[in-house]
Design a protein around this motif. Structure first.
Motif, PDB file in Angstrom:
ATOM      1  N   ALA A 264      23.445 -18.287  26.839  1.00 47.86           N
ATOM      2  CA  ALA A 264      24.706 -17.357  26.800  1.00 47.86           C
ATOM      3  C   ALA A 264      24.239 -16.078  27.658  1.00 47.86           C
ATOM      4  O   ALA A 264      23.343 -15.660  27.614  1.00 47.86           O
ATOM      5  N   VAL A 265      25.198 -15.410  28.459  1.00 48.96           N
ATOM      6  CA  VAL A 265      24.942 -14.311  29.322  1.00 48.96           C
ATOM      7  C   VAL A 265      25.970 -13.126  29.096  1.00 48.96           C
ATOM      8  O   VAL A 265      27.187 -13.462  28.555  1.00 48.96           O
ATOM      9  N   GLY A 266      25.786 -12.036  29.662  1.00 46.93           N
ATOM     10  CA  GLY A 266      26.371 -10.845  29.570  1.00 46.93           C
ATOM     11  C   GLY A 266      27.389 -10.994  30.801  1.00 46.93           C
ATOM     12  O   GLY A 266      27.273 -11.838  31.622  1.00 46.93           O
ATOM     13  N   LYS A 267      28.336  -9.928  31.022  1.00 40.66           N
ATOM     14  CA  LYS A 267      29.392  -9.782  32.028  1.00 40.66           C
ATOM     15  C   LYS A 267      28.758  -9.813  33.279  1.00 40.66           C
ATOM     16  O   LYS A 267      29.239 -10.457  34.218  1.00 40.66           O
ATOM     17  N   LYS A 268      27.912  -8.852  33.549  1.00 43.55           N
ATOM     18  CA  LYS A 268      27.280  -8.462  34.928  1.00 43.55           C
ATOM     19  C   LYS A 268      26.639  -9.858  35.290  1.00 43.55           C
ATOM     20  O   LYS A 268      26.727 -10.377  36.612  1.00 43.55           O
ATOM     21  N   GLU A 269      25.892 -10.653  34.325  1.00 43.71           N
ATOM     22  CA  GLU A 269      25.010 -11.763  34.957  1.00 43.71           C
ATOM     23  C   GLU A 269      26.029 -13.001  34.985  1.00 43.71           C
ATOM     24  O   GLU A 269      25.940 -13.877  35.962  1.00 43.71           O
ATOM     25  N   GLY A 270      27.099 -12.887  34.317  1.00 44.39           N
ATOM     26  CA  GLY A 270      28.235 -13.903  34.538  1.00 44.39           C
ATOM     27  C   GLY A 270      28.714 -13.726  36.112  1.00 44.39           C
ATOM     28  O   GLY A 270      29.230 -14.770  36.640  1.00 44.39           O
ATOM     29  N   GLU A 271      28.962 -12.626  36.474  1.00 43.69           N
ATOM     30  CA  GLU A 271      29.406 -12.245  37.723  1.00 43.69           C
ATOM     31  C   GLU A 271      28.476 -12.425  38.933  1.00 43.69           C
ATOM     32  O   GLU A 271      28.770 -12.464  40.020  1.00 43.69           O
ATOM     33  N   GLY A 272      27.040 -12.872  38.523  1.00 38.33           N
ATOM     34  CA  GLY A 272      26.237 -13.000  39.536  1.00 38.33           C
ATOM     35  C   GLY A 272      26.225 -14.442  40.050  1.00 38.33           C
ATOM     36  O   GLY A 272      27.088 -15.181  39.872  1.00 38.33           O
ATOM     37  N   PRO A 273      25.431 -14.816  41.111  1.00 37.36           N
ATOM     38  CA  PRO A 273      25.266 -16.013  41.765  1.00 37.36           C
ATOM     39  C   PRO A 273      25.457 -17.115  40.953  1.00 37.36           C
ATOM     40  O   PRO A 273      25.690 -18.394  41.270  1.00 37.36           O
ATOM     41  N   LEU A 274      24.679 -17.118  39.776  1.00 34.45           N
ATOM     42  CA  LEU A 274      24.571 -18.228  38.784  1.00 34.45           C
ATOM     43  C   LEU A 274      25.491 -18.457  37.670  1.00 34.45           C
ATOM     44  O   LEU A 274      25.502 -19.159  37.046  1.00 34.45           O
ATOM     45  N   GLY A 275      26.550 -17.333  37.912  1.00 37.94           N
ATOM     46  CA  GLY A 275      27.563 -17.353  36.874  1.00 37.94           C
ATOM     47  C   GLY A 275      28.152 -18.575  36.363  1.00 37.94           C
ATOM     48  O   GLY A 275      28.531 -18.834  35.280  1.00 37.94           O
ATOM     49  N   ALA A 276      28.402 -19.492  37.261  1.00 36.96           N
ATOM     50  CA  ALA A 276      29.069 -20.670  36.934  1.00 36.96           C
ATOM     51  C   ALA A 276      28.330 -21.653  36.279  1.00 36.96           C
ATOM     52  O   ALA A 276      28.871 -22.650  35.442  1.00 36.96           O
ATOM     53  N   TYR A 277      26.896 -21.438  35.960  1.00 39.31           N
ATOM     54  CA  TYR A 277      26.056 -22.496  35.464  1.00 39.31           C
ATOM     55  C   TYR A 277      25.735 -22.068  33.903  1.00 39.31           C
ATOM     56  O   TYR A 277      25.058 -22.859  33.408  1.00 39.31           O
ATOM     57  N   PHE A 278      26.299 -21.069  33.543  1.00 41.67           N
ATOM     58  CA  PHE A 278      25.870 -20.698  32.269  1.00 41.67           C
ATOM     59  C   PHE A 278      26.925 -21.205  31.191  1.00 41.67           C
ATOM     60  O   PHE A 278      28.033 -21.317  31.549  1.00 41.67           O
ATOM     61  N   ASP A 279      26.161 -21.587  29.773  1.00 45.06           N
ATOM     62  CA  ASP A 279      27.379 -22.214  29.161  1.00 45.06           C
ATOM     63  C   ASP A 279      28.403 -21.140  28.346  1.00 45.06           C
ATOM     64  O   ASP A 279      29.581 -21.514  28.030  1.00 45.06           O
ATOM     65  N   PHE A 280      27.901 -20.175  28.187  1.00 46.84           N
ATOM     66  CA  PHE A 280      28.813 -18.877  27.832  1.00 46.84           C
ATOM     67  C   PHE A 280      28.777 -17.584  28.380  1.00 46.84           C
ATOM     68  O   PHE A 280      27.592 -17.190  28.569  1.00 46.84           O
ATOM     69  N   VAL A 281      29.622 -17.168  28.926  1.00 42.43           N
ATOM     70  CA  VAL A 281      29.620 -15.739  29.515  1.00 42.43           C
ATOM     71  C   VAL A 281      30.580 -14.888  28.402  1.00 42.43           C
ATOM     72  O   VAL A 281      31.669 -15.174  28.547  1.00 42.43           O
ATOM     73  N   THR A 282      29.966 -13.642  28.248  1.00 42.01           N
ATOM     74  CA  THR A 282      30.892 -12.915  27.380  1.00 42.01           C
ATOM     75  C   THR A 282      31.414 -11.814  28.211  1.00 42.01           C
ATOM     76  O   THR A 282      31.016 -11.385  29.313  1.00 42.01           O
ATOM     77  N   GLU A 283      32.778 -11.556  27.678  1.00 44.42           N
ATOM     78  CA  GLU A 283      33.555 -10.434  28.308  1.00 44.42           C
ATOM     79  C   GLU A 283      33.091  -9.099  27.959  1.00 44.42           C
ATOM     80  O   GLU A 283      33.184  -7.936  28.678  1.00 44.42           O
ATOM     81  N   ASP A 284      32.714  -9.072  26.894  1.00 45.17           N
ATOM     82  CA  ASP A 284      32.252  -7.884  26.178  1.00 45.17           C
ATOM     83  C   ASP A 284      30.798  -7.777  25.795  1.00 45.17           C
ATOM     84  O   ASP A 284      30.351  -8.413  24.894  1.00 45.17           O
ATOM     85  N   ASP A 285      29.978  -7.010  26.404  1.00 44.00           N
ATOM     86  CA  ASP A 285      28.545  -7.013  26.234  1.00 44.00           C
ATOM     87  C   ASP A 285      27.931  -6.618  25.016  1.00 44.00           C
ATOM     88  O   ASP A 285      26.841  -6.708  24.260  1.00 44.00           O
ATOM     89  N   ARG A 286      29.157  -5.809  24.075  1.00 43.00           N
ATOM     90  CA  ARG A 286      28.874  -5.549  22.761  1.00 43.00           C
ATOM     91  C   ARG A 286      29.026  -6.594  21.713  1.00 43.00           C
ATOM     92  O   ARG A 286      28.719  -6.477  20.495  1.00 43.00           O
ATOM     93  N   MET A 287      29.633  -7.660  22.159  1.00 39.70           N
ATOM     94  CA  MET A 287      29.913  -8.838  21.392  1.00 39.70           C
ATOM     95  C   MET A 287      30.526  -8.629  20.106  1.00 39.70           C
ATOM     96  O   MET A 287      30.588  -9.288  18.984  1.00 39.70           O
ATOM     97  N   LYS A 288      31.471  -7.442  19.820  1.00 38.80           N
ATOM     98  CA  LYS A 288      32.340  -7.013  18.903  1.00 38.80           C
ATOM     99  C   LYS A 288      31.369  -6.869  17.858  1.00 38.80           C
ATOM    100  O   LYS A 288      31.713  -6.622  16.643  1.00 38.80           O
ATOM    101  N   GLN A 289      30.097  -6.051  18.113  1.00 38.84           N
ATOM    102  CA  GLN A 289      29.398  -5.699  17.041  1.00 38.84           C
ATOM    103  C   GLN A 289      29.018  -4.423  16.999  1.00 38.84           C
ATOM    104  O   GLN A 289      29.655  -3.454  17.804  1.00 38.84           O
ATOM    105  N   LYS A 290      28.407  -3.845  15.677  1.00 32.07           N
ATOM    106  CA  LYS A 290      28.391  -2.493  15.589  1.00 32.07           C
ATOM    107  C   LYS A 290      27.073  -1.546  16.414  1.00 32.07           C
ATOM    108  O   LYS A 290      27.131  -0.693  16.692  1.00 32.07           O
TER     109      LYS A 290
END
Lengths: 121, 150, 338
Positions: free
Chosen positions: C24-50
């Protein structure tokens, strides 16, 4: 409007920053150490009467960089010592720089309440 | 191969790309100069509004600190600083940034021990040594007989 | 059974199965060259947390849940979770597993944590202490910055040798029995190697000697050439450290370059402004549990050396002027065709 005064502020202020950049890149001095050195240096330069001419020449180009912070501390102390002696040695510096310090603290608290950090990309 | 510290240090210096100094300096010069020019305009504004020189200087500091704090809060200061380096660290706007950014960051640890205590985590040394230096300067002035009043 | 081979390599004769893996990776990592190979890419690096710490734990938890799900297991099927991250007291990891109702062992190996967890986990499974266990690691750019460097909104400049802490997590389930083809065969625990590097903005250089030590030891113990493997991958030496490692091995006449990759160099593209590449526990964890193990499943990689590298330092040790030591744990993962 006097365009020369803007030009002087630009190049003197820019030059101070560029010199500090050399120190950051070449010496691995952390920014915090650079800032501390600048403020102490500002106090010292003003103490020897060397900074006032720079301020007269460059205006904000000399007062906006942190050297200017040291300059106001030193200027405040000199004035207060002349007026109230020993007490002034303790009160003068902070009085001279009070505006900037108080503003930074108040805006720090205020903006912390309304803003929150954002991830970078 | 048996590695020793000296030869490894030489190798790593060879392999580690240095900071692009001329470009960094140019950018620091331009951004730093620009911020000081804004400061000059702000100072002129306050003088035009009728403040005398000393008061105008204080008002300029406050205004520049406000601008630095505002840009920090809008997440713009960090973006400028990536390019400007010392050009945004050295002006008083950078001092404001160094106070506002930890205050924002540590809000998650509460208003007292987070915001209040961490406010000075970067700028604290500047105040500590700047103020100490000014007091020492004041004492020296006293010893040299510069004291007036008491 | 665990057999000692050569000086330091351990051979796990039962060859524990890598039952599943997830990343599971963050937004920038998902936009990188390996982005398509991760199972989960978050749009929000905060993951809706405090807080960023909670965000990191949410990311790690996502990777753990996906890995458990992919293995067809349920909560409670695991005998132990081995998890770690970069934060003080492994905050991201204990928060992620606090409600897992599973025995938990916190790991700290800096950026080598995933390799440490797999190596230790392999021994636990082989020794019969666990039938099934999960190894996980995570890092988050924002939680790492505030602990190790500066507040996010602080205007600092990064040096060209600085690495970018990845917002990423990876998890893998190891089991004594299974039907899969991917198995853990060898383990080598790394020694700390310190060569006087003090620059916290050049961690690749601090870690390269440890990777050199571990990879040399592994190759010599196994009597193997680099080309006996399809891929030898280090954790996150980044561009600078990877270059140093190749140079060091070349002085011994070993040419690693035909099979060599580095997770930190792979994770971000050149245009992503990550300077010397990715770092952080999550970097090698997600690259292993994403693209690398996928390639193994697809048969593109059949024999892999995963050498996780870590920099042994803390803000305190750096401020006290202590040099940064490197560490590198290696595991050999093989795909069997039978």
């Amino acid at each position: 409007m006097n365009w020369m005064e803007y030009f002087n502020a630009f190049w003197v202020g820019g030059a101070i920053c560029a010199i500090c950049q050399i120190f950051i890149d070449k010496t691995k001095l952390t920014p915090a150490r650079i800032l501390v050195s600048l403020v102490v240096l500002g106090v010292a330069l003003q103490a020897f009467g060397l900074y006032q001419p720079v301020v007269d020449y460059a205006g904000a180009g000399a007062t906006v960089p942190l050297l200017g912070f040291g300059y106001s501390l030193a200027k405040g102390v000199a004035k207060a010592v002349a007026e109230s002696g020993l007490l002034g040695a303790f009160t003068g510096g902070v009085t001279g720089a009070a505006g900037g310090i108080a503003a930074a603290i108040v805006f720090g608290c205020l903006f912390a309440l309304i803003a929150r950090p954002k991830s970078r990309s | 191969m048996k590695l020793d510290k000296q030869s490894y240090q030489r190798l790593l210096e060879q392999k580690s790309p240095p900071s692009p100094l001329p470009l960094d300096c140019l950018k620091a010069f331009l951004f730093g100069g620009a911020i000081c020019t804004v400061g000059e305009a702000v100072s002129n504004f306050w003088q035009w509004r009728g403040l005398e020189t000393t008061d105008a200087a204080a008002a300029t500091s406050i205004t520049m600190v406000f601008l630095g704090a505002l840009l920090t809060c809008l997440h713009l200061y960090e973006k400028l600083a990536k390019h400007a380096g010392a050009g945004t660290i050295v002006p008083i706007t950078g001092f404001a940034n160094s106070i506002v950014s930890p205050a924002m960051e540590f809000k998650s640890e509460g208003l007292v021990l987070g915001v209040g205590a961490k406010l000075f985590v970067i700028a604290g040394p500047v105040l500590a040594y700047g103020i100490s230096a000014s007091v020492i300067y004041g004492l020296v002035l006293m010893l040299l007989g510069g004291g007036g009043g008491a | 059974m665990i057999e000692h081979i050569g000086q330091r390599t351990l051979y796990l004769t039962g060859r524990p199965y890598l039952l599943s893996h997830a990343s599971a990776v963050g937004k920038k990592e998902g936009e990188g060259p390996l982005g398509a190979y991760f199972d989960f890419v978050t749009e929000d690096d905060r993951m809706k947390q405090k807080s960023w710490e909670l965000a990191e734990s949410a990311l790690q938890k996502t990777a753990i849940h996906l890995a458990i799900q992919k293995a067809g297991l349920h909560k409670g099927d695991l005998d132990v979770i081995l998890a770690g991250d970069l934060l003080n007291q492994c905050t991201g990891s204990f928060l992620a597993s606090v409600d897992s109702d599973t025995p938990y062992l916190g790991q700290y190996g800096a950026c080598s944590t995933m390799a440490q967890g797999l190596a230790l986990g392999g021994c636990l499974v082989e020794g019969g202490a666990a039938r099934r266990l999960l190894a996980a690691a995570s890092s988050h750019f924002c939680s790492a910055e505030r602990q190790y460097r500066f507040p996010l909104a602080y205007g600092g400049q990064r040096t060209p040798t600085a690495q970018w802490t990845a917002t990423a997590a990876g998890a893998a389930v190891l089991g004594a029995h299974g039907t899969g083809r991917i198995r853990l065969t060898h383990v080598l625990f790394g020694k700390m190697v310190e060569l006087g590097v003090k620059d916290a903005n050049n961690m690749g250089a601090a870690m390269a000697p440890a990777a050199y030590d571990t990879i040399s030891a592994l190759l010599s113990d196994l009597g193997a050439q680099p080309t006996d493997f399809d891929c030898i991958v280090t954790g996150d030496l980044g561009h600078v450290g990877a270059d140093l490692l190749l140079t060091l091995l070349r002085t011994d006449g070993i040419d690693l370059s035909p099979v060599y990759s580095d997770c930190g160099s792979l994770l971000f593209g050149d245009e992503q402004d990550a300077h010397a590449g990715g770092s952080g526990c999550g970097c090698s964890a997600a690259v292993l549990c994403g693209p690398l193990l996928r390639d193994m499943q697809a048969g593109k990689i059949r024999r892999l050396v995963f050498a996780g590298t870590g920099a042994m330092m803390s803000p305190t040790s750096v401020q006290q002027g202590q040099p940064i030591a490197g560490i590198c744990h290696a595991v050999v993962i093989e795909r069997s065709d039978a």
